[in-house]
Scaffold this motif. Structure first.
Motif, short mmCIF file in Angstrom:
data_model
loop_
_atom_site.label_atom_id
_atom_site.label_comp_id
_atom_site.label_asym_id
_atom_site.label_seq_id
_atom_site.Cartn_x
_atom_site.Cartn_y
_atom_site.Cartn_z
N GLU A 17 0.82 -1.22 0.00
CA GLU A 17 0.00 0.00 0.00
C GLU A 17 0.85 1.26 0.00
OE1 GLU A 17 -3.17 -0.18 -0.75
OE2 GLU A 17 -2.83 -2.34 -0.79
N GLU A 19 2.58 4.46 -1.25
CA GLU A 19 2.03 5.44 -2.19
C GLU A 19 2.61 5.28 -3.61
OE1 GLU A 19 2.03 10.27 -2.69
OE2 GLU A 19 2.00 9.45 -0.67
N GLU A 20 3.92 5.11 -3.72
CA GLU A 20 4.56 4.96 -5.03
C GLU A 20 4.06 3.70 -5.75
OE1 GLU A 20 9.05 4.42 -6.96
OE2 GLU A 20 8.77 4.14 -4.80
N VAL A 22 1.23 1.98 -5.21
CA VAL A 22 -0.20 2.11 -5.54
C VAL A 22 -0.35 2.95 -6.81
CG1 VAL A 22 -2.40 3.10 -4.79
CG2 VAL A 22 -1.04 1.73 -3.20
N LYS A 23 0.41 4.04 -6.89
CA LYS A 23 0.36 4.92 -8.07
C LYS A 23 0.77 4.16 -9.33
CE LYS A 23 2.12 9.29 -9.81
NZ LYS A 23 3.02 10.43 -9.57
N GLU A 24 1.85 3.38 -9.23
CA GLU A 24 2.31 2.60 -10.39
C GLU A 24 1.28 1.55 -10.80
OE1 GLU A 24 6.20 1.01 -9.54
OE2 GLU A 24 7.15 2.97 -9.77
N ARG A 25 0.73 0.82 -9.84
CA ARG A 25 -0.29 -0.19 -10.17
C ARG A 25 -1.53 0.43 -10.79
NH1 ARG A 25 0.96 -2.18 -5.07
NH2 ARG A 25 -1.07 -1.53 -4.28
N ASN A 26 -1.96 1.56 -10.27
CA ASN A 26 -3.14 2.22 -10.84
C ASN A 26 -2.88 2.69 -12.27
OD1 ASN A 26 -4.78 1.80 -8.63
ND2 ASN A 26 -4.27 3.77 -7.68
N SER A 27 -1.71 3.19 -12.52
CA SER A 27 -1.35 3.60 -13.88
C SER A 27 -1.39 2.40 -14.83
CB SER A 27 0.05 4.22 -13.88
OG SER A 27 0.45 4.53 -15.18
N ASN A 30 -4.93 1.23 -15.67
CA ASN A 30 -5.56 2.02 -16.72
C ASN A 30 -5.11 1.55 -18.10
OD1 ASN A 30 -7.23 3.79 -15.21
ND2 ASN A 30 -5.45 5.00 -14.64
N TYR A 70 2.57 -4.64 -12.65
CA TYR A 70 3.44 -3.50 -12.95
C TYR A 70 3.90 -3.46 -14.40
CZ TYR A 70 3.60 -3.01 -7.90
OH TYR A 70 3.25 -2.85 -6.58
#
Length: 183
Positions: A17, A19-20, A22-27, A30, A70
């Motif tokens: 969880e 922050e870095e 989570v941001k990469e997984r969300n990208s 998409n 990733y």
């Protein structure tokens, strides 16, 4: 102090969880959504998206739907092919050689969780790299577990669960997957 991403890639316990991460997984999610919702005629768009996700050493093809965590931890060799429904949990490095074929619904999992319940309840996890050698065919519905090395010139039978290394020039099947004969 090492980042959670550095710990993840080193195979150590890490916080997913972060922050870095989570941001990469969300990208990536998409991109995966875009990929999996392309029309059959949008071949160039699919190829463009896949090139943003995966490190490739030559031509390759992945049928949709496809899922990964990733993408940047996946490296495929020349003439790689993954059929429908491939899932690669690439929390750690997944190295796939040249001329490798994945039948439908192959699942490759580098991610794992602690066995000890108290440790698992902390939410931390770890991952072990997976390697698949050249000229290998992985049968439909096969699951490849964290830390496994599959050699060159290997055939893995459909529905296998690969929990241990498989040597070069072999045919292996079953749950757990075992070598049945040498080629």
């Amino acid at each position: 102090m090492r980042s959670e991403k550095e710990k993840m890639l080193a195979g150590e316990l890490y916080c997913p969880e972060d922050e870095e991460l989570v941001k990469e997984r969300n990208s990536v999610r998409n991109l995966i959504f875009e990929l999996n919702h392309t029309r059959p005629a949008e071949k160039e768009l699919r190829e463009e998206i896949l090139k943003q996700l995966i490190v490739a050493k030559g031509s390759f093809h992945i049928e949709v739907p496809f899922n990964c965590d990733y993408g940047y931890n996946i490296e495929v060799g020349e003439n790689f092919y993954a059929n429908y429904g491939c899932i690669i949990l690439d929390v750690n490095k997944v190295s796939i050689g040249k001329n490798v074929l994945l039948a439908p619904n192959v699942q490759i999992y580098t991610a794992s969780h602690p066995v000890d319940p108290e440790e698992r309840l902390t939410g931390k996890e770890f991952a072990k790299p997976i390697s698949i050698g050249d000229n290998t065919w992985i049968g439909g519905g096969t699951i490849i577990c964290p830390g496994v090395r599959i050699g060159n010139n290997v055939t893995i039978g459909a529905g296998s669960v690969v929990t241990k290394d498989i040597p070069d020039n072999s045919v292996a099947v079953g749950n757990p997957c075992r070598v049945k004969r040498m080629i």
